[in-house]
Design a protein around this motif. Sequence first.
Motif, mmCIF file in Angstrom:
data_model
loop_
_atom_site.group_PDB
_atom_site.id
_atom_site.type_symbol
_atom_site.label_atom_id
_atom_site.label_comp_id
_atom_site.label_asym_id
_atom_site.label_seq_id
_atom_site.Cartn_x
_atom_site.Cartn_y
_atom_site.Cartn_z
ATOM 1 N N THR A 1 4.979 2.164 -4.809
ATOM 2 C CA THR A 1 4.530 2.391 -6.142
ATOM 3 C C THR A 1 5.826 2.294 -7.114
ATOM 4 O O THR A 1 6.815 2.015 -6.770
ATOM 5 C CB THR A 1 3.992 3.600 -6.294
ATOM 6 O OG1 THR A 1 4.809 4.838 -5.766
ATOM 7 C CG2 THR A 1 2.637 3.794 -5.360
ATOM 8 N N SER B 1 5.893 -1.992 -7.885
ATOM 9 C CA SER B 1 4.568 -2.415 -8.014
ATOM 10 C C SER B 1 4.202 -2.801 -9.244
ATOM 11 O O SER B 1 3.523 -3.693 -9.589
ATOM 12 C CB SER B 1 3.639 -1.130 -7.471
ATOM 13 O OG SER B 1 2.513 -1.250 -7.913
ATOM 14 N N GLU B 2 4.923 -2.383 -10.386
ATOM 15 C CA GLU B 2 4.624 -2.746 -11.754
ATOM 16 C C GLU B 2 5.061 -4.122 -12.037
ATOM 17 O O GLU B 2 4.299 -5.086 -12.661
ATOM 18 C CB GLU B 2 5.187 -1.822 -12.636
ATOM 19 C CG GLU B 2 4.502 -0.605 -12.994
ATOM 20 C CD GLU B 2 3.342 -0.854 -13.705
ATOM 21 O OE1 GLU B 2 3.378 -1.326 -14.762
ATOM 22 O OE2 GLU B 2 2.252 -0.194 -13.186
ATOM 23 N N HIS C 1 8.793 8.025 -11.636
ATOM 24 C CA HIS C 1 8.770 8.818 -10.501
ATOM 25 C C HIS C 1 9.976 9.876 -10.828
ATOM 26 O O HIS C 1 11.107 9.592 -11.161
ATOM 27 C CB HIS C 1 9.285 8.213 -9.191
ATOM 28 C CG HIS C 1 8.285 7.617 -8.425
ATOM 29 N ND1 HIS C 1 7.247 8.288 -7.790
ATOM 30 C CD2 HIS C 1 7.701 6.296 -8.485
ATOM 31 C CE1 HIS C 1 6.503 7.570 -7.108
ATOM 32 N NE2 HIS C 1 6.667 6.270 -7.635
ATOM 33 N N GLU D 1 0.581 -1.302 0.100
ATOM 34 C CA GLU D 1 0.077 0.053 0.019
ATOM 35 C C GLU D 1 0.885 1.321 -0.161
ATOM 36 O O GLU D 1 0.320 2.612 -0.191
ATOM 37 C CB GLU D 1 -0.907 0.042 1.193
ATOM 38 C CG GLU D 1 -0.297 0.080 2.472
ATOM 39 C CD GLU D 1 0.214 -1.188 3.156
ATOM 40 O OE1 GLU D 1 0.376 -1.614 4.230
ATOM 41 O OE2 GLU D 1 0.387 -2.299 2.205
ATOM 42 N N HIS D 2 2.089 1.216 0.234
ATOM 43 C CA HIS D 2 3.176 2.420 0.308
ATOM 44 C C HIS D 2 4.012 2.351 -0.988
ATOM 45 O O HIS D 2 4.667 3.440 -0.980
ATOM 46 C CB HIS D 2 3.757 2.235 1.635
ATOM 47 C CG HIS D 2 2.938 2.287 2.813
ATOM 48 N ND1 HIS D 2 2.149 3.342 3.189
ATOM 49 C CD2 HIS D 2 2.643 1.230 3.908
ATOM 50 C CE1 HIS D 2 1.304 2.951 4.426
ATOM 51 N NE2 HIS D 2 1.819 1.838 4.718
ATOM 52 N N PHE E 1 1.458 12.926 -11.594
ATOM 53 C CA PHE E 1 0.555 11.731 -11.710
ATOM 54 C C PHE E 1 -0.210 12.033 -12.965
ATOM 55 O O PHE E 1 -1.068 12.794 -13.163
ATOM 56 C CB PHE E 1 -0.189 11.318 -10.704
ATOM 57 C CG PHE E 1 -1.014 9.943 -10.734
ATOM 58 C CD1 PHE E 1 -0.507 8.844 -10.904
ATOM 59 C CD2 PHE E 1 -2.344 10.347 -10.996
ATOM 60 C CE1 PHE E 1 -1.403 7.765 -10.987
ATOM 61 C CE2 PHE E 1 -3.205 8.915 -11.264
ATOM 62 C CZ PHE E 1 -2.529 7.990 -11.041
#
Length: 333
Positions: free
Chosen positions: A14, A18-19, A165, A11-12, A218
């Motif tokens: 990315t 995450s991908e 990012h 949840e924290h 984003f």
Amino acid sequence: MLVSHYFELAEHVTGGISESVAHQRKMLDRLDVSYTTRPTLDADVMHFNLMGPRSVWYAKRARSKGIPVVANTHVTAEDFGDSFRFTNALARPLKPYLRWAYGHADALVCPSAYNQDLIDTYTDVPTTVVSNGVDTEKLEGFESLEAEYRERYDLSEPTVFLVGHVIKRKGLETFVELARARPEIDFAWFGPLDLSLKGRETTALIENAPENCTFTGFVDDIRGAFAAGDVFCFPTHEENEGIALLEAMAAGKPVVVRDIETFSWLADGEDSLKVSPDPGEPDVEAFAAAIDDLTDASRRETLGEAAAARVEPFSLAPVADSYRALYDEVTAE
């Protein structure tokens, strides 16, 4: 076979990690491999994507019960620095922690040969190179978004772009100064932009960027980035693989990269342009020469087609076969 496919701190975290996890689970679905996203000692294989304290706790108990443990080496101390606020201070103690944490696995999955060589200096746990892969289905229809995203961010062809990012390690200073050196060309960095997580130097680079350098923040549909961008420029100083690079190539975009070991699989002038500044030469001059070469539309098309062909082995189907072979190997031992 039941795989416990656990992503601690999901949840924290990315970005690329995450991908990669999303790709792995899509591949498991295709392979018809049963899996749970919870850590459980009822599994035949425990697969961890981030070796935090909870993952290590389960890994230790799994091995005591004879359950094989697989872990991805997404994180290295070398890759951690120059990312977000305080990461440089944390990079030094991170290395001994990772040596200890990765040592609790039976098999380590490295996204590139470079990462494998690096991890081999951390631990003697067996390593296997398996790409994070590129999900070409995610990019389907990206071309239809070109007009919308060019208008949204006021971008003209040829737009030099980057996806991910906004962090210093990925060559932020080079990207900004390259835009300053080529004011007639639009530059756009598509990706999360939370200045509260940035150090002062990173924040200053962003806030003082020239007018032709856009930071979008984003993006709700990342396909728009690959639609609006014409030349993918990736001046990163340290990378374990680079999913966004694979995506740009799959979208048929010509890519310009810093000539670092991670990208040794690319061929300069054939499927990419690799920039290796001479000692003492400013980065921007060498990268600007590569960008100038790609202002010609036919040159971009030729290099982009070669990039798309080169990245085909990184699609999810062959990568899935590699994971299946690894699971079969660790459960047979």
